[in-house]
Design a protein around this motif. Sequence first.
Motif, short mmCIF file in Angstrom:
data_model
loop_
_atom_site.label_atom_id
_atom_site.label_comp_id
_atom_site.label_asym_id
_atom_site.label_seq_id
_atom_site.Cartn_x
_atom_site.Cartn_y
_atom_site.Cartn_z
N GLY A 137 41.88 7.95 -20.84
CA GLY A 137 42.68 9.12 -21.50
C GLY A 137 41.88 9.55 -22.78
N GLN A 138 40.71 8.99 -23.24
CA GLN A 138 39.91 9.61 -23.95
C GLN A 138 38.76 10.57 -23.69
N GLY A 139 38.48 10.76 -22.34
CA GLY A 139 37.46 11.54 -22.04
C GLY A 139 37.96 12.93 -21.65
N SER A 140 37.07 13.79 -21.50
CA SER A 140 37.43 15.14 -21.12
C SER A 140 36.79 15.70 -19.89
N SER A 141 36.60 14.81 -19.08
CA SER A 141 36.17 15.10 -17.74
C SER A 141 36.92 15.63 -16.92
N PHE A 142 36.88 16.72 -16.20
CA PHE A 142 37.55 17.31 -15.21
C PHE A 142 38.81 17.76 -15.78
N ARG A 143 38.93 17.91 -17.15
CA ARG A 143 40.15 18.52 -17.64
C ARG A 143 39.98 20.03 -18.14
N ARG A 144 38.75 20.51 -17.96
CA ARG A 144 38.49 22.08 -18.40
C ARG A 144 38.19 22.49 -17.03
N VAL A 145 38.42 24.01 -16.97
CA VAL A 145 38.07 24.69 -15.75
C VAL A 145 37.17 25.83 -16.32
N GLY A 146 36.09 26.04 -15.42
CA GLY A 146 35.26 27.05 -15.65
C GLY A 146 34.95 28.15 -14.36
N LEU A 147 34.18 29.07 -14.73
CA LEU A 147 33.78 30.00 -13.68
C LEU A 147 32.27 29.88 -13.77
N VAL A 148 31.46 29.88 -12.24
CA VAL A 148 30.01 29.68 -12.21
C VAL A 148 29.57 30.71 -11.38
N GLU A 149 28.62 31.54 -11.48
CA GLU A 149 28.35 32.36 -10.56
C GLU A 149 27.54 31.86 -9.27
N PHE A 150 28.27 31.49 -8.36
CA PHE A 150 27.75 30.76 -7.17
C PHE A 150 28.61 31.08 -5.87
N PRO A 151 28.29 31.52 -4.80
CA PRO A 151 26.83 30.70 -4.15
C PRO A 151 25.67 31.97 -4.64
N SER A 152 25.86 33.24 -4.73
CA SER A 152 25.03 34.27 -5.06
C SER A 152 25.54 35.13 -6.19
N PRO A 153 24.52 35.90 -6.89
CA PRO A 153 24.97 36.72 -7.97
C PRO A 153 26.05 37.65 -7.52
N GLY A 154 26.99 37.74 -8.56
CA GLY A 154 28.39 38.80 -8.38
C GLY A 154 29.40 38.06 -7.57
N MET A 155 29.25 36.51 -7.08
CA MET A 155 30.26 35.78 -6.83
C MET A 155 30.44 34.73 -7.48
N TRP A 156 31.57 34.31 -7.88
CA TRP A 156 32.42 33.63 -9.02
C TRP A 156 32.97 32.29 -8.39
N SER A 157 32.83 31.27 -8.64
CA SER A 157 33.25 29.91 -8.16
C SER A 157 34.14 29.14 -9.28
N ILE A 158 35.15 28.65 -9.17
CA ILE A 158 35.88 27.53 -10.00
C ILE A 158 35.14 26.46 -9.79
N VAL A 159 34.97 25.79 -10.91
CA VAL A 159 34.34 24.52 -11.20
C VAL A 159 35.01 23.69 -12.25
N LEU A 160 34.87 22.31 -12.12
CA LEU A 160 35.62 21.52 -13.03
C LEU A 160 34.66 20.80 -13.93
N ILE A 161 34.77 21.15 -15.24
CA ILE A 161 33.52 20.84 -16.13
C ILE A 161 33.50 19.23 -16.62
N SER A 162 32.56 18.56 -16.45
CA SER A 162 32.34 17.23 -16.63
C SER A 162 31.73 17.03 -17.95
N GLN A 163 30.67 15.93 -17.83
CA GLN A 163 30.09 15.54 -19.06
C GLN A 163 28.79 16.10 -19.17
N SER A 164 28.12 16.18 -20.34
CA SER A 164 26.62 16.43 -20.44
C SER A 164 25.83 15.38 -19.99
N PRO A 165 24.50 15.90 -19.43
CA PRO A 165 23.56 14.86 -18.70
C PRO A 165 23.29 13.93 -19.61
#
Length: 259
Positions: A137-165
């Motif tokens: 209950g302390q981490g923020s992994s997979f609690r934020r949602v984002g958009l990433v240009e994938f699989p090609s330019p102009g196409m956007w996919s939903i991703v779940l944001i995790s931690q920094s590497p």
Amino acid sequence: MTSRDDLTSTPPPVEPPTPEVHSGLMARFRNYFLTGLVVAGPIAITFYLTWWFVTWVDGLVRPFVPVAYRPETYLPFGLPGSGLIVAVIALTLLGFLTANLIGRTLVDLGEKILGRIPAVRAIYRGLKQVFETLFSGQGSSFRRVGLVEFPSPGMWSIVLISQSPSVEIAASLPGQEEHISVFLPCAPNPTTGFFFYVPRSKIIEVEMSAEDAATLIMSAGVVQPGSDPQKKVAALAGLANAARIANASPLQPVPAKVE
């Protein structure tokens, strides 16, 4: 001059148009069926998944419960959920014992034993970190949602944001920009997908919960965030009611005009 036959002759009767009763009944049947499906479908699937989970836990826990303590020993039928109750009580008791000094000592001893087994050590440490991150209950992994240009330019996919590497991986990534790890679920099964590192500037964070994102992915875009299922049910019911009212009064024949 007009002959007597012309005066006495009358125009042929005009047959009134036949109401399309068949198509109206089929439209009403289809609307009522869709309304019932929208109402009963989620309830049936929810009960089925709940029953499957309870049965699965019962099957895992029942072999560890002595026969003298099983409900079916004293009842003529099995009691679904008894294994789930035993599992909840056992996990709660385990957490209580682990919180004290003796419990922590035993856990540390068990981790040392598992740490000496090469094949089991990596699996245990990885699973422990995942469970601690997800259920602490302390981490923020997979609690934020984002958009990433994938699989090609102009196409956007939903991703779940995790931690920094980690420091080692961040040092190996090209460029000076900060990267972040994301998980891209696949539709309609969000448990599978792609995991990759992407620059933070390439992520567009959106105001959406992880539950809404999972629903959007599992429905392949059919259920959009913010849509009200009750409004959809009411719309289907209203459409069926309108069809019923339209077919309740048959068409009246139009009187023919005599020239």
